[in-house]
Design an enzyme around this catalytic site. Structure first.
Site, PDB file in Angstrom:
ATOM      1  N   HIS A  78       0.840  -1.211   0.000  1.00 48.11           N
ATOM      2  CA  HIS A  78       0.000   0.000   0.000  1.00 48.11           C
ATOM      3  C   HIS A  78       0.874   1.259   0.000  1.00 48.11           C
ATOM      4  O   HIS A  78       0.755   2.139   0.854  1.00 48.11           O
ATOM      5  CB  HIS A  78      -0.934   0.006   1.218  1.00 48.11           C
ATOM      6  CG  HIS A  78      -1.886  -1.150   1.253  1.00 48.11           C
ATOM      7  ND1 HIS A  78      -2.924  -1.294   0.355  1.00 48.11           N
ATOM      8  CD2 HIS A  78      -1.950  -2.230   2.083  1.00 48.11           C
ATOM      9  CE1 HIS A  78      -3.592  -2.401   0.632  1.00 48.11           C
ATOM     10  NE2 HIS A  78      -3.024  -2.981   1.659  1.00 48.11           N
TER      11      HIS A  78
ATOM     12  N   ASP B 134      -7.317   1.091   4.049  1.00 43.25           N
ATOM     13  CA  ASP B 134      -5.942   0.705   3.714  1.00 43.25           C
ATOM     14  C   ASP B 134      -5.440   1.413   2.467  1.00 43.25           C
ATOM     15  O   ASP B 134      -4.238   1.404   2.177  1.00 43.25           O
ATOM     16  CB  ASP B 134      -5.788  -0.817   3.579  1.00 43.25           C
ATOM     17  CG  ASP B 134      -6.727  -1.426   2.572  1.00 43.25           C
ATOM     18  OD1 ASP B 134      -7.478  -0.671   1.914  1.00 43.25           O
ATOM     19  OD2 ASP B 134      -6.736  -2.659   2.432  1.00 43.25           O
TER      20      ASP B 134
END
Length: 332
Positions: A96, A276
């Protein structure tokens, strides 16, 4: 090739980068796997399980990194792990990077790491094979999270849960659940909420996906096209609002404004699974499994990026099953 499986060190991160069956597949293919002691403990795997699968147990995170050509883990490396990177190494993880701190990218660059971000792996048909099962798990957890937060005993300063049963009863309406996003998380959440008897509405931009959700539910799910008018309308009647937006290669777009959140009934619930990737709700901010909820605009927010760690064994199996063909391909 040599693989390393370090123990995850983030707070309450119970998932593990490879399960014993995954290790067995690699060792049977002629590769060496180093597993840090107790790496699988949180997911219910003992060091003996890994030994029987052919792994070699090492006794520090430094050794798991130091011996490995390929590091297989779940959560993105912490600052304490950056100094353990070996130049030219391959690291596979949910990275991420768009919402990670800049020091991670700097460390990956300085050590010339080949960083394989699991959520970005994509097949020719557009399917993201490793993200897919993680998203399925998250979506199916949604009614469990929502059901707990709706309890009367679930309280925060100045507010408590609505005291609702998701399914309702004869003569008592079911909870109104609004899911923003019709992808893997959204469709699995819709299916799971339908299974417990909630009144489910899915708001999405993709008409074919909305059609699939309606057909799968035999018409029990109401679908709406995502536009500002419909979003404002849906948010107002939601007892539970679920954010499930993913735009590949980008930060999640903010579709639900603070003003929309203010229109919700006090004590209602927001679960932002997009957190996220930055979150799709203006009032969302990352929380943890240890301290998962907070109050904003009178609404209880649950925004845990690694929520699937709460079912670490299932998630570890699912991610290993999906990632293993790619790990074997790297090794070959």
């Amino acid at each position: 090739m040599e693989f390393g499986v370090p123990k995850e060190i983030r707070d309450l991160e119970m998932r593990v980068g490879l399960t014993p069956p995954g290790v067995l597949a690699l060792t049977q293919a002629g590769h060496t796997v180093y597993v840090e002691r107790d790496a699988g403990h949180g997911a219910g795997f003992t060091d003996e399980h890994y030994r029987q699968a052919g792994a070699q147990i090492v006794y520090s995170t430094a050794e798991a990194y130091g011996r490995a050509d390929v590091v297989a883990k779940i959560a993105r490396p912490t600052a304490a792990e950056h100094r353990l990177f070996r130049s030219g190494q391959i690291i596979c993880s949910f990275l991420h990077l768009r919402v990670a701190s800049p020091d991670l990218l700097n460390a990956l660059t300085e050590h010339e790491i080949t960083a394989i971000s699991y959520e970005e792996l994509e097949e020719d048909d557009g399917v993201r094979p490793v993200l897919l099962p993680a998203s399925e798990v998250a979506g199916r957890m949604a009614p469990i999270i929502a059901g707990n937060l709706l309890r009367s005993g679930q309280s925060l300063p100045g507010q408590q849960g609505l005291g609702m049963l998701l399914s309702g009863l004869p003569g008592v309406p079911a909870a109104a659940v609004v899911i923003v996003g019709a992808g893997v998380v959204g469709s699995n959440a819709a299916h799971a909420f339908c299974g417990v008897g909630a009144a489910v509405t899915v708001v999405g931009r993709d008409i074919p996906r909305l059609r699939q959700i309606e057909e799968r539910s035999n018409g029990r799910v109401t679908t709406m096209l995502a536009n500002e008018f419909n979003l404002k309308r849906a948010v107002q009647f939601a007892d539970v609002l679920v954010g499930a937006i993913l735009e590949p290669g980008k930060r999640a777009p903010v579709l639900i404004s603070r003003e929309m959140v203010r229109s919700m009934r006090p004590g209602s619930i927001i679960i932002d699974f997009s957190i996220d990737e930055g979150g799709c709700i203006e009032t969302s901010r990352p929380t943890t499994l240890r301290d998962p909820i907070y109050m904003a605009e009178g609404v209880i927010h649950h925004c845990v990026p690694n929520i699937t760690s709460a079912v670490a064994r299932t998630t570890s199996y699912a991610i290993t099953n999906a990632a293993l063909p790619h790990l074997l391909s790297i090794a070959d």
